[in-house]
Scaffold this active site. Structure first.
Site, short mmCIF file in Angstrom:
data_model
loop_
_atom_site.label_atom_id
_atom_site.label_comp_id
_atom_site.label_asym_id
_atom_site.label_seq_id
_atom_site.Cartn_x
_atom_site.Cartn_y
_atom_site.Cartn_z
N ARG A 1 11.79 -5.59 5.22
CA ARG A 1 11.61 -4.16 4.89
C ARG A 1 12.61 -3.30 5.68
O ARG A 1 12.87 -3.54 6.85
CB ARG A 1 10.19 -3.72 5.23
CG ARG A 1 10.02 -2.20 5.12
CD ARG A 1 8.58 -1.77 5.13
NE ARG A 1 7.85 -2.23 6.29
CZ ARG A 1 6.53 -2.12 6.40
NH1 ARG A 1 5.83 -1.60 5.42
NH2 ARG A 1 5.93 -2.55 7.49
N ARG B 1 11.48 -1.22 11.08
CA ARG B 1 10.40 -0.75 11.94
C ARG B 1 10.26 -1.66 13.16
O ARG B 1 10.44 -2.87 13.05
CB ARG B 1 9.07 -0.76 11.15
CG ARG B 1 8.77 0.56 10.51
CD ARG B 1 7.61 0.53 9.55
NE ARG B 1 6.39 -0.10 10.03
CZ ARG B 1 5.26 -0.10 9.34
NH1 ARG B 1 5.18 0.50 8.17
NH2 ARG B 1 4.18 -0.70 9.81
N ARG C 1 -9.67 0.92 8.79
CA ARG C 1 -9.24 -0.44 9.12
C ARG C 1 -10.29 -1.20 9.89
O ARG C 1 -10.06 -2.37 10.24
CB ARG C 1 -8.00 -0.35 10.01
CG ARG C 1 -6.71 -0.47 9.27
CD ARG C 1 -5.62 -0.21 10.29
NE ARG C 1 -4.50 -1.03 10.08
CZ ARG C 1 -3.37 -0.59 9.51
NH1 ARG C 1 -3.28 0.62 9.08
NH2 ARG C 1 -2.36 -1.40 9.39
N LYS D 1 0.84 -1.21 0.00
CA LYS D 1 0.00 0.00 0.00
C LYS D 1 0.88 1.26 0.00
O LYS D 1 0.64 2.18 -0.76
CB LYS D 1 -0.93 0.02 1.23
CG LYS D 1 -1.82 -1.21 1.36
CD LYS D 1 -2.74 -1.13 2.57
CE LYS D 1 -2.03 -1.11 3.91
NZ LYS D 1 -1.28 -2.34 4.23
N ARG E 1 -0.11 -8.79 13.54
CA ARG E 1 -0.74 -7.78 12.67
C ARG E 1 -1.58 -8.45 11.58
O ARG E 1 -2.65 -7.96 11.23
CB ARG E 1 0.35 -6.90 12.02
CG ARG E 1 0.95 -5.90 13.00
CD ARG E 1 2.27 -5.33 12.51
NE ARG E 1 2.19 -4.63 11.27
CZ ARG E 1 3.23 -4.41 10.47
NH1 ARG E 1 4.44 -4.85 10.81
NH2 ARG E 1 3.08 -3.75 9.35
P1 AP5 Z 1 4.91 -1.55 1.88
O1 AP5 Z 1 4.56 -0.79 0.65
O2 AP5 Z 1 5.61 -0.83 2.97
O3 AP5 Z 1 3.60 -2.32 2.43
P2 AP5 Z 1 2.32 -1.78 3.18
O4 AP5 Z 1 1.14 -2.47 2.61
O5 AP5 Z 1 2.30 -0.27 3.19
O6 AP5 Z 1 2.61 -2.37 4.62
P3 AP5 Z 1 2.59 -1.74 6.09
O7 AP5 Z 1 3.27 -2.71 6.98
O8 AP5 Z 1 3.11 -0.34 6.09
O9 AP5 Z 1 1.08 -1.75 6.36
P4 AP5 Z 1 0.42 -1.73 7.70
O10 AP5 Z 1 -0.97 -1.49 7.24
O11 AP5 Z 1 0.60 -2.85 8.61
O12 AP5 Z 1 1.19 -0.56 8.49
P5 AP5 Z 1 0.79 0.91 8.86
O13 AP5 Z 1 2.01 1.71 8.85
O14 AP5 Z 1 -0.41 1.38 8.11
O15 AP5 Z 1 5.77 -2.83 1.44
C1 AP5 Z 1 6.27 -3.75 2.39
C2 AP5 Z 1 7.64 -4.28 1.91
O16 AP5 Z 1 7.46 -5.03 0.71
C3 AP5 Z 1 8.67 -3.18 1.57
O17 AP5 Z 1 9.93 -3.61 1.96
C4 AP5 Z 1 8.58 -3.04 0.04
O18 AP5 Z 1 9.83 -2.64 -0.52
C5 AP5 Z 1 8.23 -4.47 -0.37
N1 AP5 Z 1 7.35 -4.50 -1.54
C6 AP5 Z 1 6.29 -3.69 -1.83
N2 AP5 Z 1 5.71 -4.06 -2.98
C7 AP5 Z 1 6.41 -5.15 -3.44
C8 AP5 Z 1 6.28 -6.01 -4.58
N3 AP5 Z 1 5.31 -5.81 -5.49
N4 AP5 Z 1 7.15 -7.03 -4.70
C9 AP5 Z 1 8.13 -7.26 -3.77
N5 AP5 Z 1 8.30 -6.46 -2.67
C10 AP5 Z 1 7.44 -5.43 -2.51
O19 AP5 Z 1 0.29 0.71 10.38
C11 AP5 Z 1 1.17 0.39 11.42
C12 AP5 Z 1 0.41 0.33 12.73
O20 AP5 Z 1 -0.18 1.63 13.02
C13 AP5 Z 1 -0.78 -0.64 12.78
O21 AP5 Z 1 -0.37 -1.95 13.11
C14 AP5 Z 1 -1.64 0.00 13.89
O22 AP5 Z 1 -1.11 -0.28 15.15
C15 AP5 Z 1 -1.46 1.48 13.62
N6 AP5 Z 1 -2.47 2.00 12.71
C16 AP5 Z 1 -2.26 2.55 11.48
N7 AP5 Z 1 -3.41 2.91 10.91
C17 AP5 Z 1 -4.40 2.57 11.78
C18 AP5 Z 1 -5.81 2.67 11.76
N8 AP5 Z 1 -6.46 3.17 10.69
N9 AP5 Z 1 -6.50 2.22 12.84
C19 AP5 Z 1 -5.87 1.71 13.93
N10 AP5 Z 1 -4.53 1.57 14.01
C20 AP5 Z 1 -3.79 2.01 12.95
#
Ligand code: AP5
Length: 216
Positions: free
Chosen positions: A127, A160, A88, A13, A171
């Site tokens: 990552r 991270r 979410r 994402k 997660r």
């Molecule tokens: P990346 O693009 O970083 O993946 P992502 O889907 O953004 O994953 P996240 O871990 O950031 O999502 P998340 O939803 O858990 O975390 P968030 O920060 O929102 O790609 C991942 C890796 O894969 C990278 O190394 C990239 O290079 C590689 N990659 C990408 N595409 C690829 C491909 N096609 N092929 C190969 N490799 C690839 O949330 C973190 C925490 O914050 C949550 O756990 C929660 O505690 C809190 N939080 C955030 N939002 C909310 C909410 N709305 N409500 C409640 N809590 C929340």
């Protein structure tokens, strides 16, 4: 264009939103990034959010909803925005619908990125992110030219705190229980587009650009 990126942790994402934000020149709003910035600055919000994030749990709905509602009122969101990691839960999705309705707006589409679980674990545990500018890398799939150093700003690359295997597994469980039901929520509204995220990131981006052409 107003869109939401949906998908499990590691689906890509953040990677795809960064690219699309540059292409369309509209802001990429990541609730995870907002929390990480607050953690870095040791704000009250950051201290509270860290308690949940380090355990792989969701930050409570009321906190997240207020942050997003305030952010959407900023002037750079006038021409559109992309939400990454929000909503979410069904409570968050309904709060977003209500907030947009009050603003006389609606979502154009929701992009759901699908990737198998084993691949997600390998993406997340490998990552690395730039401590300074937040650029995302992967030790195998998208390594920096110089190990440990961001190719864009020269900042240090770090892992991270929530990318350890144990927290990643938690997660993913939380995603299946709390967020996956939103696939049906948005399918019922006829605005969901599912992309195969288990391809090279550039190929996914081409598919994404094709998909959003159909929903403008
Ligand atoms: P990346 O693009 O970083 O993946 P992502 O889907 O953004 O994953 P996240 O871990 O950031 O999502 P998340 O939803 O858990 O975390 P968030 O920060 O929102 O790609 C991942 C890796 O894969 C990278 O190394 C990239 O290079 C590689 N990659 C990408 N595409 C690829 C491909 N096609 N092929 C190969 N490799 C690839 O949330 C973190 C925490 O914050 C949550 O756990 C929660 O505690 C809190 N939080 C955030 N939002 C909310 C909410 N709305 N409500 C409640 N809590 C929340």
């Amino acid at each position: 264009m107003r869109l939401v990126f949906l998908g499990p942790p590691g689906a890509g994402k953040g990677t795809q939103s960064e690219k699309l934000s540059k292409e369309l020149n509209i802001p990429h709003i990541s609730t995870g990034d907002i929390f990480r910035k607050n953690i870095k600055e040791q704000t009250t919000l950051g201290i509270k959010a860290k308690e949940y994030m380090d355990k792989g749990l969701l930050v409570p709905d009321d906190i997240v909803v207020e942050i997003v509602k305030t952010r959407l009122l900023e002037s750079d969101c006038k021409e559109g925005f992309m939400l990454d990691g929000f909503p979410r839960t069904e409570i968050q999705a309904k709060a977003l619908d209500n907030a947009l309705k009050e603003m006389g707006l609606k979502l154009d589409c929701v992009i759901n990125i699908e990737v198998p679980s084993e691949e997600l674990i390998s993406r997340l545990t490998g990552r690395r992110v730039c401590k300074e500018c937040g650029t995302i890398y992967h030790i195998k799939y998208d390594p920096p030219k110089i190990e440990g150093i961001c190719g864009l700003c020269g900042g240090q690359l770090i892992q991270r705190d929530d990318d350890t295997r144990e927290t990643v597994e938690r997660r993913l469980k939380v995603y299946r229980a709390e967020t996956e039901p939103l696939i049906k929520y948005y399918t019922d509204k006829n605005i969901l587009i599912t992309l195969d995220g288990n391809k090279d990131a550039e190929e996914v981006f081409e598919d994404l650009k094709g998909a959003i052409r159909g929903c403008i």
